[in-house]
Design a protein around this motif. Structure first.
Motif, PDB file in Angstrom:
ATOM      1  N   VAL A  18       0.850  -1.204   0.000  1.00  0.00           N
ATOM      2  CA  VAL A  18       0.000   0.000   0.000  1.00  0.00           C
ATOM      3  C   VAL A  18       0.878   1.244   0.000  1.00  0.00           C
ATOM      4  O   VAL A  18       0.632   2.200  -0.747  1.00  0.00           O
ATOM      5  CB  VAL A  18      -0.952   0.005   1.225  1.00  0.00           C
ATOM      6  N   ASP A  19       1.908   1.240   0.828  1.00  0.00           N
ATOM      7  CA  ASP A  19       2.813   2.382   0.918  1.00  0.00           C
ATOM      8  C   ASP A  19       3.458   2.672  -0.436  1.00  0.00           C
ATOM      9  O   ASP A  19       3.485   3.821  -0.897  1.00  0.00           O
ATOM     10  CB  ASP A  19       3.891   2.106   1.974  1.00  0.00           C
ATOM     11  N   THR A  20       3.944   1.623  -1.087  1.00  0.00           N
ATOM     12  CA  THR A  20       4.592   1.786  -2.399  1.00  0.00           C
ATOM     13  C   THR A  20       3.592   2.281  -3.445  1.00  0.00           C
ATOM     14  O   THR A  20       3.876   3.209  -4.202  1.00  0.00           O
ATOM     15  CB  THR A  20       5.194   0.443  -2.860  1.00  0.00           C
ATOM     16  N   ALA A  21       2.408   1.663  -3.463  1.00  0.00           N
ATOM     17  CA  ALA A  21       1.388   2.054  -4.445  1.00  0.00           C
ATOM     18  C   ALA A  21       0.968   3.508  -4.253  1.00  0.00           C
ATOM     19  O   ALA A  21       0.793   4.252  -5.225  1.00  0.00           O
ATOM     20  CB  ALA A  21       0.172   1.131  -4.333  1.00  0.00           C
ATOM     21  N   CYS A  22       0.832   3.930  -3.002  1.00  0.00           N
ATOM     22  CA  CYS A  22       0.418   5.309  -2.722  1.00  0.00           C
ATOM     23  C   CYS A  22       1.489   6.309  -3.150  1.00  0.00           C
ATOM     24  O   CYS A  22       1.172   7.407  -3.612  1.00  0.00           O
ATOM     25  CB  CYS A  22       0.106   5.492  -1.237  1.00  0.00           C
ATOM     26  N   GLN A  33      -3.140   7.604   6.219  1.00  0.00           N
ATOM     27  CA  GLN A  33      -4.292   7.229   7.046  1.00  0.00           C
ATOM     28  C   GLN A  33      -4.718   5.773   6.900  1.00  0.00           C
ATOM     29  O   GLN A  33      -5.598   5.312   7.625  1.00  0.00           O
ATOM     30  CB  GLN A  33      -5.483   8.133   6.696  1.00  0.00           C
ATOM     31  N   CYS A  34      -4.106   5.052   5.979  1.00  0.00           N
ATOM     32  CA  CYS A  34      -4.582   3.700   5.656  1.00  0.00           C
ATOM     33  C   CYS A  34      -4.605   2.770   6.868  1.00  0.00           C
ATOM     34  O   CYS A  34      -5.615   2.132   7.159  1.00  0.00           O
ATOM     35  CB  CYS A  34      -3.730   3.102   4.541  1.00  0.00           C
ATOM     36  N   ALA A  38      -7.924   1.358   8.513  1.00  0.00           N
ATOM     37  CA  ALA A  38      -8.145  -0.101   8.456  1.00  0.00           C
ATOM     38  C   ALA A  38      -8.433  -0.655   9.845  1.00  0.00           C
ATOM     39  O   ALA A  38      -9.337  -1.486  10.022  1.00  0.00           O
ATOM     40  CB  ALA A  38      -6.926  -0.781   7.854  1.00  0.00           C
ATOM     41  N   ASP A  39      -7.689  -0.184  10.839  1.00  0.00           N
ATOM     42  CA  ASP A  39      -7.922  -0.636  12.219  1.00  0.00           C
ATOM     43  C   ASP A  39      -9.312  -0.223  12.697  1.00  0.00           C
ATOM     44  O   ASP A  39     -10.018  -1.008  13.326  1.00  0.00           O
ATOM     45  CB  ASP A  39      -6.857  -0.041  13.152  1.00  0.00           C
ATOM     46  N   ALA A  40      -9.698   1.030  12.368  1.00  0.00           N
ATOM     47  CA  ALA A  40     -11.029   1.515  12.767  1.00  0.00           C
ATOM     48  C   ALA A  40     -12.127   0.723  12.051  1.00  0.00           C
ATOM     49  O   ALA A  40     -13.157   0.382  12.649  1.00  0.00           O
ATOM     50  CB  ALA A  40     -11.148   3.002  12.440  1.00  0.00           C
ATOM     51  N   ALA A  41     -11.903   0.414  10.771  1.00  0.00           N
ATOM     52  CA  ALA A  41     -12.889  -0.344   9.985  1.00  0.00           C
ATOM     53  C   ALA A  41     -13.093  -1.731  10.563  1.00  0.00           C
ATOM     54  O   ALA A  41     -14.218  -2.246  10.612  1.00  0.00           O
ATOM     55  CB  ALA A  41     -12.424  -0.426   8.526  1.00  0.00           C
ATOM     56  N   GLU A  42     -11.993  -2.317  11.037  1.00  0.00           N
ATOM     57  CA  GLU A  42     -12.081  -3.656  11.629  1.00  0.00           C
ATOM     58  C   GLU A  42     -12.863  -3.608  12.939  1.00  0.00           C
ATOM     59  O   GLU A  42     -13.722  -4.462  13.186  1.00  0.00           O
ATOM     60  CB  GLU A  42     -10.667  -4.198  11.867  1.00  0.00           C
ATOM     61  N   ALA A  53     -14.426   3.777   0.637  1.00  0.00           N
ATOM     62  CA  ALA A  53     -15.034   5.110   0.510  1.00  0.00           C
ATOM     63  C   ALA A  53     -14.420   6.087   1.500  1.00  0.00           C
ATOM     64  O   ALA A  53     -14.137   7.244   1.160  1.00  0.00           O
ATOM     65  CB  ALA A  53     -16.547   5.020   0.721  1.00  0.00           C
ATOM     66  N   GLU A  54     -14.196   5.645   2.734  1.00  0.00           N
ATOM     67  CA  GLU A  54     -13.579   6.508   3.757  1.00  0.00           C
ATOM     68  C   GLU A  54     -12.218   7.005   3.298  1.00  0.00           C
ATOM     69  O   GLU A  54     -11.896   8.201   3.401  1.00  0.00           O
ATOM     70  CB  GLU A  54     -13.421   5.730   5.070  1.00  0.00           C
ATOM     71  N   LEU A  55     -11.413   6.094   2.790  1.00  0.00           N
ATOM     72  CA  LEU A  55     -10.063   6.464   2.348  1.00  0.00           C
ATOM     73  C   LEU A  55     -10.097   7.419   1.164  1.00  0.00           C
ATOM     74  O   LEU A  55      -9.386   8.427   1.138  1.00  0.00           O
ATOM     75  CB  LEU A  55      -9.272   5.207   1.969  1.00  0.00           C
ATOM     76  N   LEU A  56     -10.928   7.100   0.168  1.00  0.00           N
ATOM     77  CA  LEU A  56     -10.981   7.933  -1.034  1.00  0.00           C
ATOM     78  C   LEU A  56     -11.533   9.324  -0.730  1.00  0.00           C
ATOM     79  O   LEU A  56     -11.058  10.324  -1.273  1.00  0.00           O
ATOM     80  CB  LEU A  56     -11.822   7.254  -2.115  1.00  0.00           C
ATOM     81  N   MET A  57     -12.547   9.396   0.138  1.00  0.00           N
ATOM     82  CA  MET A  57     -13.104  10.700   0.508  1.00  0.00           C
ATOM     83  C   MET A  57     -12.070  11.543   1.254  1.00  0.00           C
ATOM     84  O   MET A  57     -11.959  12.756   1.032  1.00  0.00           O
ATOM     85  CB  MET A  57     -14.359  10.515   1.367  1.00  0.00           C
ATOM     86  N   ALA A  58     -11.298  10.915   2.118  1.00  0.00           N
ATOM     87  CA  ALA A  58     -10.250  11.639   2.852  1.00  0.00           C
ATOM     88  C   ALA A  58      -9.213  12.190   1.883  1.00  0.00           C
ATOM     89  O   ALA A  58      -8.759  13.335   2.027  1.00  0.00           O
ATOM     90  CB  ALA A  58      -9.588  10.713   3.871  1.00  0.00           C
TER      91      ALA A  58
END
Length: 261
Positions: A18-22, A33-34, A38-42, A53-58
């Motif tokens: 994820v870090d590399t892709a971002c 924020q990923c 992710a921890d909050a989503a879990e 959606a949360e990530l993209l909106m942020a």
């Protein structure tokens, strides 16, 4: 092989991917924020779609904020001024409804002029910068300049045969904020060059000016009566005009502070 590996990447490998892709996709907010999201989503048993959606909106919100900050910075405002800080109680000549209507930036969208007229210390520059900031936050390209500095730049450009390029640059922005118009007398050449900038923008892009002189007193700044009349005409046709009055808010504040001391 562990059960986690059967499901896909390990947590550590996933975080690294994820870090590399971002970084590659230039998504700094998602990158930052990923893990927390992710921890909050879990914890909240969020769906995959909800998490995405949360990530993209942020990312979108942060990107809008960064764009606004860049537009405000490129406008060249000398200091930060916001409408929320304007003291309407101390400036009774300025009606909140009129200013809040201007804050919608519909006048910028329509390419209309704005004239802020009043004595020194009555809030003209505050409103000019604050409304310019509102326009920048709304997505418009804004440029702030002192009248004397603009004229000097135009004169130098004319001497260096760069006038067309300079006028075009000032013509491109959606809102040109000219402060302190009327503080000094302009010779005929300077006035004519300023007139060219106003003509370039007429009925296409907005001009907002702040002046300590009423229009009838502009002959002190523009000594040629016909040119003065043409400039006033350019700035008042379809214009929004706010008169901030003659009582200096800054002077009143200073007196209050001195009395308190």
């Amino acid at each position: 092989m562990s059960e986690q590996r059967h499901r896909g990447l390990t947590e550590q490998a996933a975080d690294a991917a994820v870090d590399t892709a971002c970084r590659v996709l230039r998504l700094p907010t998602i990158r930052g924020q990923c893990t927390a999201t992710a921890d909050a989503a879990e914890r909240e048993q969020m769906t995959y779609r909800g998490f995405l959606a949360e990530l993209l909106m942020a990312e979108c919100e942060d990107r809008d904020r960064r764009r606004s900050e860049r537009r405000i910075k490129s406008a060249g405002f000398p200091r930060q001024k916001f409408l929320r800080d304007f003291d309407f109680d101390a400036n009774p000549n300025v009606t909140p409804a009129a200013v809040h209507t201007l804050a919608t930036c519909e006048w910028v969208r329509k390419g209309q002029p704005l004239c802020l007229i009043g004595d020194s210390g009555t809030g003209k520059s505050h409103l000019l910068i604050a409304l310019g900031t509102e326009a920048a936050m709304a997505g418009f390209r804004v440029r702030y300049v002192l009248a004397a500095k603009l004229v000097n730049e135009l004169v130098e450009a004319a001497d260096e045969k760069q006038l067309t390029k300079t006028i075009a640059r000032y013509g491109r922005v959606d809102l040109l904020c000219i402060d302190e118009l009327g503080y000094m007398e302009l010779d005929r050449r300077g006035a004519e060059l300023l007139f060219q900038v106003l003509t370039e923008r007429e009925e296409k892009n907005s001009v907002a000016i702040a002046s300590n002189e009423s229009f009838s007193g502009w002959t002190k700044t523009f000594t040629d009566p016909r040119l003065c009349g043409a400039i006033v005409d350019r700035l008042t046709f379809g214009s929004n005009i706010i008169e901030t009055g003659t009582d200096s808010y800054r002077l009143a504040q200073s007196r209050v502070q001195q009395a308190a001391g």
